[in-house]
Design a protein around this motif. Structure first.
Motif, mmCIF file in Angstrom:
data_model
loop_
_atom_site.group_PDB
_atom_site.id
_atom_site.type_symbol
_atom_site.label_atom_id
_atom_site.label_comp_id
_atom_site.label_asym_id
_atom_site.label_seq_id
_atom_site.Cartn_x
_atom_site.Cartn_y
_atom_site.Cartn_z
ATOM 1 N N TYR A 224 29.478 -22.478 29.138
ATOM 2 C CA TYR A 224 30.830 -22.593 29.698
ATOM 3 C C TYR A 224 31.854 -22.808 28.577
ATOM 4 N N SER A 225 31.555 -23.740 27.668
ATOM 5 C CA SER A 225 32.499 -24.017 26.574
ATOM 6 C C SER A 225 32.748 -22.777 25.740
ATOM 7 N N LYS A 226 31.672 -22.060 25.436
ATOM 8 C CA LYS A 226 31.821 -20.861 24.601
ATOM 9 C C LYS A 226 32.637 -19.791 25.327
ATOM 10 N N MET A 227 32.373 -19.623 26.622
ATOM 11 C CA MET A 227 33.111 -18.607 27.374
ATOM 12 C C MET A 227 34.590 -18.972 27.454
ATOM 13 N N GLU A 228 34.879 -20.237 27.636
ATOM 14 C CA GLU A 228 36.280 -20.677 27.680
ATOM 15 C C GLU A 228 36.955 -20.406 26.336
ATOM 16 N N GLU A 229 36.197 -20.728 25.266
ATOM 17 C CA GLU A 229 36.736 -20.504 23.917
ATOM 18 C C GLU A 229 37.036 -19.025 23.695
ATOM 19 N N LYS A 230 36.170 -18.169 24.212
ATOM 20 C CA LYS A 230 36.353 -16.732 24.015
ATOM 21 C C LYS A 230 37.204 -16.099 25.122
ATOM 22 N N GLU A 231 37.727 -16.933 25.985
ATOM 23 C CA GLU A 231 38.563 -16.484 27.101
ATOM 24 C C GLU A 231 37.846 -15.472 27.993
#
Lengths: 373, 417
Positions: free
Chosen positions: A337-344
């Protein structure tokens, strides 16, 4: 009815009625059926024994009653329905059942089988980068082979396992190709149909499944590609059942262009490598497995894998299909989730429950998710 | 060691525990390596390399016992961790996030400042052994990725049929060699095989002292109050490879032997029933569960805890050492689990047993029904089950616990007649 429609109708019929499909396959081949619980098992050994491996992934059922005596409510919903069916005698026609032990729940399930057939439990090693892990797994597979020989009254030769590996590798390759092609035909292969094709693998002779898949793929490739006006998503998790969830995706013109579901793509992700000794070949397949919450992933390669898939398939979003009470998946989620948020990368977590009785909340969440695009 | 002279076992326990946490903090400040380890992972290798050890399960239990769990759990849930996963893991992962934030900003977050558990430093390496559960593999995988540090895994495959196969021991022994290699790479120095022998010898002396002290629970009436087992356990986890454990447990055993010789028991003559407790303690309710049992005259003398760290092997024999770490009963088949629990009941003369249906621990819960029934059939010892959680205070009901243990006391009373 076109060829595509016929094949899809057959696959859907198999997926919707496994009992009939297994009976049909047995009538045609005379093979005995052996159950295989999630998630991974050396099905090739079963196939080499001249038996029909049958996937046991639970079923959508609203009524869990008998299982409550033996399983607390915080066991995952697949195991709840499997336990219910064990107690109802659904699996009593099987000659044996294979149970792997990649999570704490499955370790226990292998020790508390309530069906009548023998249970064959085995364990995958988790320090997978070591050669000694392969040697260990070969010994576990020897036990599986011996137990199957006893249950089925047959001898399983190396030659037969190598031939079964060929059949399975061909099936995995055919399915992977189909999934690539199907991504370009969301109008034809909707989320429900796509799932049915993947699920039918568990109840058909793999050679028959391969033939049907190859024919379907060829038919699709001959069709013109049409622009897709809806959205494209990637599903990740253990399963995306029940069908009601997939129907909601269909309803909102959401196409599944790729998946990382344990019940679907993870089953065909890695071929069994070449080699002389068949059990070592099967062991090395486990060593080569990647991107799965149940196979030690020291660097969490699943995260970049999913991000790369979004790019490769031009997906609009990722849906994290969180099997209720599946802790291996629950541990992966916050990091992904954190990575996906970071990568929008747009993402949505949906709780998957085979015992769900209402889907209105999911419908509302999917609807508002689509509106946010 | 003069300051230790005359100390009771309880004082030594507090002294050594505090010292180890402080040594780790001081060591970290000086640039020495710190390892976070699961509670029954082999400690021998890091000890040889002079690495400070911290045990997140112990730390989480301490936070829970001091009523600091909820604040950590809420942070973990905010981060996206499901409330269905192990509460030790949730506490530790939240604590790790706070330490990272502090390291990055130089400011101690409020939650960290207010956390009642001991302060621990961030690790430079982690080691886990799944002889307790596979949840540890996922928990430590997350630590390794979040902190970008080396991850040592000792994979102890589930023993689905007892006894432990030779090929399993060989696989574990090979992993020990790999762990040594990983540590040599990390520390930039060779692994001292002679020191390894000495550390193994210390571990065996510590375990013998632990067995000696815990074995006193078999005395009728027992000079050992079972909840002390839960407290002293901290040291067999954290200091097995150090003299501290041997020293403390021998002192404890001396005290208990003297007490028994005087005819004293833990309840000052009030030991009415002897029971076993299967599963992890409910740390936030340690006092409640103790008092509830004590009010009924129930001394909890039986537990699988003592056996979990009773890890014996021939010094120098890697395969035997592997088997020692493999035999943890929750990592073994139902038949063996039943044997272990039945032995606990018999050896401690327990006439009742409580099963903790632990929301945090699937592995120690999902075979409870089968285990309880078979153990009862074999030993005739009645059982009750209660719902709880090792550290999430929301999953335990004091009233339910009281009712269940009262029912157990009534059955035991009936059985006496």
């Amino acid at each position: 009815m076109s060829k595509v429609e016929t094949i899809l109708a057959n696959m859907k019929a198999v997926a919707a009625n496994p009992k009939q499909a297994i009976a049909d396959a047995q009538a045609k081949t005379g093979k005995a059926a052996v159950g295989v619980l999630p998630v991974y098992a050396p099905e090739e050994i079963v196939y080499a024994a001249g038996a029909l491996p049958v996937g046991c992934w639970g079923k959508a059922t609203k009524n869990i009653s008998k299982a409550r005596t033996y399983l607390p409510a915080f066991a995952c919903s697949i195991m709840q329905s499997i336990m219910e069916m064990e107690l109802e005698g659904v699996y009593d026609d099987l000659k044996a059942v294979l149970v792997s032990s990649p999570c704490d729940t499955l370790k226990c399930m292998g020790q508390k089988w309530k069906g009548k057939c023998p249970v064959i439990q085995f364990v995958h090693p988790q320090n997978r980068n070591l050669e000694s892990a392969n040697v260990f797994l070969v010994e576990e597979y020897k036990l599986v082979r011996k137990a199957l020989e006893e249950a089925l009254g047959v001898t399983i030769t190396d030659e037969a396992i190598n031939k079964a590996i060929d059949v399975y590798n061909e099936n995995r390759q055919a399915v992977r190709k189909f999934l690539e092609v199907a991504a370009d035909y969301p109008q034809v292969i909707d989320p429900v149909a796509r799932h049915a094709i993947m699920k039918a693998r568990f109840f058909m002779d793999k050679a028959d499944h391969t033939a049907a898949i190859k024919e379907l793929t060829a038919e699709l490739e001959a069709m013109p590609k049409e622009a897709w006006k809806g959205k494209k998503v990637i599903l990740t998790g253990i399963t995306a059942e029940p069908d009601e969830f997939l129907e909601i995706l269909k309803e909102f013109d959401i196409a599944v262009v790729a998946d990382d579901l344990a019940q679907e793509s993870r089953q065909v992700r890695v071929d069994v490598p070449e080699g002389d000794e068949p059990l070592m070949r099967l062991a090395k397949q486990w060593q080569n497995m990647y991107g799965c919450s149940l196979a030690t992933d020291r660097d969490k390669d699943r995260i970049p894998m999913i991000c790369d898939m979004v790019e490769k398939y031009g997906a609009d979003a990722v849906i994290y299909c969180q099997m209720k009470f599946c802790d291996p998946e629950e541990f992966d989620y916050p990091l992904l989730y954190s990575k996906m948020e970071e990568k929008e990368i747009r993402n949505l977590m949906i709780e998957i429950d085979q015992q769900a009785s209402s889907f209105e909340q999911i419908r509302t969440r999917i609807q508002s998710f689509v509106e946010m695009f | 060691m003069s300051e230790l002279e005359g100390m009771t076992a309880k004082q030594k326990l507090a002294y050594y525990q505090e010292k180890m946490y402080q040594d780790a903090l001081d060591g970290k400040a000086k640039g020495e390596l710190v390892c976070w380890s699961s509670s029954i992972a082999p400690c021998e290798f890091c000890e040889v390399m002079g690495i400070h050890m911290i045990y997140p399960e112990n730390h989480a239990a301490a936070v829970g016992a001091k009523h600091g769990a909820l604040a950590m759990i809420e942070l973990a849930e905010r981060r996206g961790y499901s409330l269905d996963i192990c509460s030790y893991a949730r506490i530790n992962l939240a604590y790790m996030d706070l330490l990272v934030e502090e390291a990055k900003t130089g400011v101690t977050p409020k939650e960290l400042e207010e956390c009642p558990g001991p302060r621990i430093p961030l690790p430079d390496v982690i080691i886990t052994c799944n002889n307790i559960c596979n949840t540890l593999l996922k928990w430590y995988e997350n630590l390794a990725v979040e902190l970008n540090i080396p991850y040592i895994i000792i994979d102890v495959p589930y023993v689905h049929h007892w006894p432990i196969p030779e090929y399993t021991k060989e696989y574990i022994a090979d992993q020990f060699e790999y762990a040594i290699k990983q540590l040599e790479d990390l520390c930039g120095k060779p692994f001292d095989r002679q020191k390894f022998i000495e550390v193994q010898e210390q571990c065996q002396r510590s375990v013998n002292a632990w067995d000696r002290a815990m074995g006193m629970a078999c005395t009728v009436p027992s000079p050992l109050n079972g909840f002390d087992m839960f407290n002293f356990m901290a040291l067999i986890v954290c200091a097995r490879a150090k003299y501290a454990a041997e020293d403390t447990f021998n002192t404890l055993a001396d005290e208990l032997e003297a007490k028994a010789a005087r005819g004293e028991d833990a309840f000052k003559g009030g030991e009415k029933f002897r029971i076993a407790w299967e599963g992890i303690a409910c740390w936030p309710y340690l006092s409640h569960t103790y008092k509830s049992l004590k009010s009924l005259g129930c001394n909890m003398v039986g537990s699988t805890y003592p056996g979990a760290w009773s890890i014996h092997y021939t010094v120098g024999n890697m395969k035997e050492m592997g088997a020692g770490y493999c035999k943890m009963y929750s990592n073994t088949c139902l038949d063996h689990k039943v044997d272990v629990i039945s032995d606990v009941l018999t050896s401690t003369s327990s006439t009742g047993i409580t099963y903790h249906l632990n929301r945090s621990c699937k592995l120690m819960s999902f075979l409870n029904v089968e285990t309880a029934e078979i153990v009862k059939e074999r030993t005739g010892v009645p059982y009750v089950s209660f719902d709880g959680d090792q550290t999430d205070p929301r999953n335990f009901s004091p009233a339910q616990f009281d009712t269940r243990v009262q029912a157990l006391a009534e059955i035991m009373e009936q059985n006496k007649k």
